[in-house]
Every structure is written in C-alpha cells, then in structure tokens.
Design a protein around this motif. Structure first.
Motif, mmCIF file in Angstrom:
data_model
loop_
_atom_site.group_PDB
_atom_site.id
_atom_site.type_symbol
_atom_site.label_atom_id
_atom_site.label_comp_id
_atom_site.label_asym_id
_atom_site.label_seq_id
_atom_site.Cartn_x
_atom_site.Cartn_y
_atom_site.Cartn_z
ATOM 1 N N GLY A 29 0.807 -1.214 0.000
ATOM 2 C CA GLY A 29 0.000 0.000 0.000
ATOM 3 C C GLY A 29 0.838 1.261 0.000
ATOM 4 O O GLY A 29 0.553 2.216 -0.733
ATOM 5 N N VAL A 30 1.896 1.281 0.812
ATOM 6 C CA VAL A 30 2.789 2.441 0.863
ATOM 7 C C VAL A 30 3.465 2.646 -0.486
ATOM 8 O O VAL A 30 3.551 3.774 -0.991
ATOM 9 C CB VAL A 30 3.836 2.269 1.982
ATOM 10 C CG1 VAL A 30 4.933 3.328 1.866
ATOM 11 C CG2 VAL A 30 3.177 2.346 3.353
ATOM 12 N N ALA A 31 3.964 1.557 -1.073
ATOM 13 C CA ALA A 31 4.696 1.664 -2.334
ATOM 14 C C ALA A 31 3.820 2.226 -3.450
ATOM 15 O O ALA A 31 4.278 3.052 -4.253
ATOM 16 C CB ALA A 31 5.250 0.301 -2.728
ATOM 17 N N TYR A 32 2.558 1.796 -3.522
ATOM 18 C CA TYR A 32 1.685 2.270 -4.599
ATOM 19 C C TYR A 32 1.125 3.664 -4.326
ATOM 20 O O TYR A 32 0.761 4.370 -5.263
ATOM 21 C CB TYR A 32 0.545 1.271 -4.837
ATOM 22 C CG TYR A 32 0.982 0.112 -5.696
ATOM 23 C CD1 TYR A 32 0.970 0.210 -7.082
ATOM 24 C CD2 TYR A 32 1.442 -1.069 -5.126
ATOM 25 C CE1 TYR A 32 1.396 -0.845 -7.884
ATOM 26 C CE2 TYR A 32 1.864 -2.130 -5.908
ATOM 27 C CZ TYR A 32 1.847 -2.006 -7.286
ATOM 28 O OH TYR A 32 2.279 -3.038 -8.067
ATOM 29 N N ALA A 33 1.066 4.056 -3.050
ATOM 30 C CA ALA A 33 0.536 5.377 -2.717
ATOM 31 C C ALA A 33 1.586 6.469 -2.812
ATOM 32 O O ALA A 33 1.252 7.649 -2.996
ATOM 33 C CB ALA A 33 -0.047 5.365 -1.305
ATOM 34 N N ALA A 34 2.868 6.114 -2.686
ATOM 35 C CA ALA A 34 3.938 7.112 -2.615
ATOM 36 C C ALA A 34 4.060 7.892 -3.920
ATOM 37 O O ALA A 34 3.982 7.321 -5.016
ATOM 38 C CB ALA A 34 5.266 6.430 -2.295
ATOM 39 N N SER A 35 4.263 9.184 -3.782
ATOM 40 C CA SER A 35 4.495 10.026 -4.953
ATOM 41 C C SER A 35 5.977 10.335 -5.135
ATOM 42 O O SER A 35 6.403 10.785 -6.196
ATOM 43 C CB SER A 35 3.712 11.338 -4.838
ATOM 44 O OG SER A 35 4.064 12.035 -3.651
ATOM 45 N N ASP A 36 6.780 10.106 -4.083
ATOM 46 C CA ASP A 36 8.232 10.218 -4.186
ATOM 47 C C ASP A 36 8.849 9.319 -3.115
ATOM 48 O O ASP A 36 8.151 8.798 -2.235
ATOM 49 C CB ASP A 36 8.707 11.664 -4.033
ATOM 50 C CG ASP A 36 8.276 12.290 -2.713
ATOM 51 O OD1 ASP A 36 8.669 11.780 -1.641
ATOM 52 O OD2 ASP A 36 7.543 13.290 -2.751
ATOM 53 N N VAL A 37 10.155 9.144 -3.196
ATOM 54 C CA VAL A 37 10.840 8.209 -2.299
ATOM 55 C C VAL A 37 10.673 8.619 -0.835
ATOM 56 O O VAL A 37 10.584 7.769 0.055
ATOM 57 C CB VAL A 37 12.335 8.118 -2.675
ATOM 58 C CG1 VAL A 37 13.098 7.261 -1.666
ATOM 59 C CG2 VAL A 37 12.488 7.533 -4.073
ATOM 60 N N GLY A 38 10.586 9.916 -0.574
ATOM 61 C CA GLY A 38 10.443 10.381 0.791
ATOM 62 C C GLY A 38 9.172 9.898 1.468
ATOM 63 O O GLY A 38 9.115 9.816 2.700
ATOM 64 N N ASP A 39 8.143 9.552 0.683
ATOM 65 C CA ASP A 39 6.881 9.060 1.255
ATOM 66 C C ASP A 39 7.011 7.657 1.840
ATOM 67 O O ASP A 39 6.146 7.222 2.606
ATOM 68 C CB ASP A 39 5.785 9.036 0.181
ATOM 69 C CG ASP A 39 5.318 10.421 -0.203
ATOM 70 O OD1 ASP A 39 5.509 11.357 0.592
ATOM 71 O OD2 ASP A 39 4.757 10.566 -1.309
ATOM 72 N N LEU A 40 8.068 6.953 1.452
ATOM 73 C CA LEU A 40 8.203 5.555 1.875
ATOM 74 C C LEU A 40 8.612 5.426 3.337
ATOM 75 O O LEU A 40 8.182 4.483 4.019
ATOM 76 C CB LEU A 40 9.238 4.838 1.000
ATOM 77 C CG LEU A 40 8.958 4.781 -0.504
ATOM 78 C CD1 LEU A 40 10.146 4.157 -1.229
ATOM 79 C CD2 LEU A 40 7.689 3.990 -0.788
ATOM 80 N N PHE A 41 9.432 6.326 3.807
ATOM 81 C CA PHE A 41 10.027 6.185 5.140
ATOM 82 C C PHE A 41 9.653 7.372 6.016
ATOM 83 O O PHE A 41 10.345 8.396 6.026
ATOM 84 C CB PHE A 41 11.549 6.048 5.021
ATOM 85 C CG PHE A 41 11.989 4.961 4.082
ATOM 86 C CD1 PHE A 41 11.864 3.628 4.434
ATOM 87 C CD2 PHE A 41 12.500 5.266 2.825
ATOM 88 C CE1 PHE A 41 12.246 2.614 3.565
ATOM 89 C CE2 PHE A 41 12.894 4.258 1.955
ATOM 90 C CZ PHE A 41 12.763 2.930 2.330
#
Length: 280
Positions: A29-41
C-alpha cells in the motif's frame, strides 16, 4: 513460566510464518501510494508496518486461540507447527496490550485511514470472539477474512490522502477469502469432530477447492482491470489450486508452501511499484 519461555510462547502464538500476511500489504500500500521516495520512510509508515508486523498478529491469533481452546484439542497442527493455548493469563494480557498499541498508528495516521484500521480491529476480534464468532458462520468466516487487505488499504490512505482504488480492495478481499478458505481445508475433519461449521466443512474438500479457484480467478480479474500485469501475476493462484486438487499432494503439506509463495508475489508487487516510483 520463565521470561524466555513466555517470549517463545507468545512468538509461536503470533504465527511468525504468517507475519507478512498483515505487514506485507502495508508495504504494498505504501509503495503504490507514494508520490516520491520520501513518502516511503516516515513515522507513519514505520508505525503501520511495525504494528501490523507483530502486535496485530498477537491480537488476531491470540483472540483466536483463547476462544478456540476446545476446538484446538482436536487439531493436530497445534502439536506440530503451532502452539496450543493452555488457559494461562499471558495470552489475554498480550492481546489487551496489542489492542492498546493500535493507538500508535491511529495517532500518527490521518483520519482517512482510521476506518480501515478500525475495520481490521473489529473484524479481527469478531472473527473468533462471541457473540458474532464469524468463523463459525459460513460463508461469513470466509468473507470476513478480507480483513487481511485492510492494513494495506490503511497504509495507502495514510500516504496518498485518498482511499485506495475499489478494484484493488475488491481484488485483495477476494484473494484473502480464497487464502483463508484454502487454509481451512486441512481442518475440515478436526472441525467436524469439534462440531464447528465453516465454509470448508459445509462445502467439503472438492467443492472448497472449486470455491478457492473461483475467488482467486475473480481476484486476478479485478487486479487485471487495474493493470493487466497485476492480473498476470495473480493468475497462477487458481491454476495452482486446481493442480493441488488434481494431484496426490496432501493439502496439509501444500498449505505450508503458500507463505513462501505469497511472500514472493508480494515482493514482486512491491518492486513493481517501486520501479514505477523511481523510473516513472
């Protein structure tokens, strides 16, 4: 019970082989929702992954074991791969603590994610605990196990700020229904001896295979409408269950292959999203 012994006991109660069934959807869910790498962590993504990796599993399986103590007396897998609840206070205390720990991800996620987390908590308890005890009310025992997609939906909503695509939720729900009902096939005879009715005991082994194949095929179709590549990735599931049904492979043995298979499929889903994120 000594501290090391209690830790091992709770570890086995939480079914570590299945930890990624809840935490894995968070990563997807996080991977598909992220708009940039910073959204992952972020603190939110770490809190969601950490909660659904261990405490949520203690909650889900702890409640199951407490209210299945009589049923599990007839279940041989409690002697082999799992642990049998002995009526101690440790498991209920751990379940209560795990429920309280849900306040951490709730406190860090936006309100749009709260219904998904609340849905998981409600279904996770209602599946095993009275008065609903959904696990003994076919077909609700199967339908309610869509709860495994809810952590991923919560993670997507928390990161993207919008609810996940309906087709993704539907596909994940159908996939979870099939996986749960397939896992109930080895328990058909123990459940019947204990007087427990499930979708699997009602259908019988052969028709349960067909039910699982249908749910997995519909799940692949739902994901395929989102992206044909996702549909192709999930297409082997209905084929595999037909293969197990047609072969002489013991379903009790085949069932234990699935955590590894599901981990590979989940990893491929996640890597596909990350590739899109990095390379556009």
């Amino acid at each position: 019970m000594t501290m090391p012994g209690a830790a091992v006991y709770l570890f086995r109660t939480s079914r570590p082989r299945f930890w990624l069934y809840l935490a894995g959807p968070v990563a997807v869910g996080v991977a598909y929702a992220a708009s940039d790498v910073g959204d992952l962590f972020t603190p939110t993504t770490f809190a969601l992954f950490g909660y659904f990796l261990v405490p949520a599993n203690v909650l889900l399986y702890g409640v199951n074991d407490v209210f299945d103590v009589d049923v599990d007396a007839e279940n041989p897998k409690k002697e082999e791969r799992e642990v049998r609840y002995g009526g101690d206070r440790l498991v209920p205390a751990a379940v209560g603590l795990s429920a309280l720990l849900a306040l951490v991800p709730l406190g860090l996620t936006p309100r749009i994610a709260w219904p998904w987390i609340a849905g998981f908590l409600l279904l996770g308890v209602a599946y095993s605990a009275p008065p609903l005890r959904l696990k003994t009310r076919p077909p609700l025992d199967s339908v309610s196990n869509g709860l495994y997609v809810l952590p991923g939906a919560a993670a997507y909503a928390a990161v993207a700020g919008v609810h996940p695509p309906a087709l993704a939720v539907l596909g994940g729900w159908l996939w979870s229904m099939a996986m749960h009902t397939f896992s109930a096939i080895p328990d058909i005879e123990p459940d019947r001896r204990a007087g427990i009715e499930t979708t699997a005991t009602r259908l019988g082994q052969r028709r349960t295979y067909a039910y699982c194949a249908l749910c997995w095929a519909l799940a692949a179709a739902a994901f395929g409408l989102l992206d044909p590549r996702l549909g192709l990735l999930l297409a082997p599931y209905p084929v595999a269950v037909v293969g197990v049904a047609a072969s002489r492979v013991d379903v009790s043995r085949a069932y234990w292959w699935y955590p590894a298979v599901n981990t590979v499929v989940g990893a491929l889903l996640t890597m596909g999203a990350l590739w899109r994120l990095v390379h556009g």
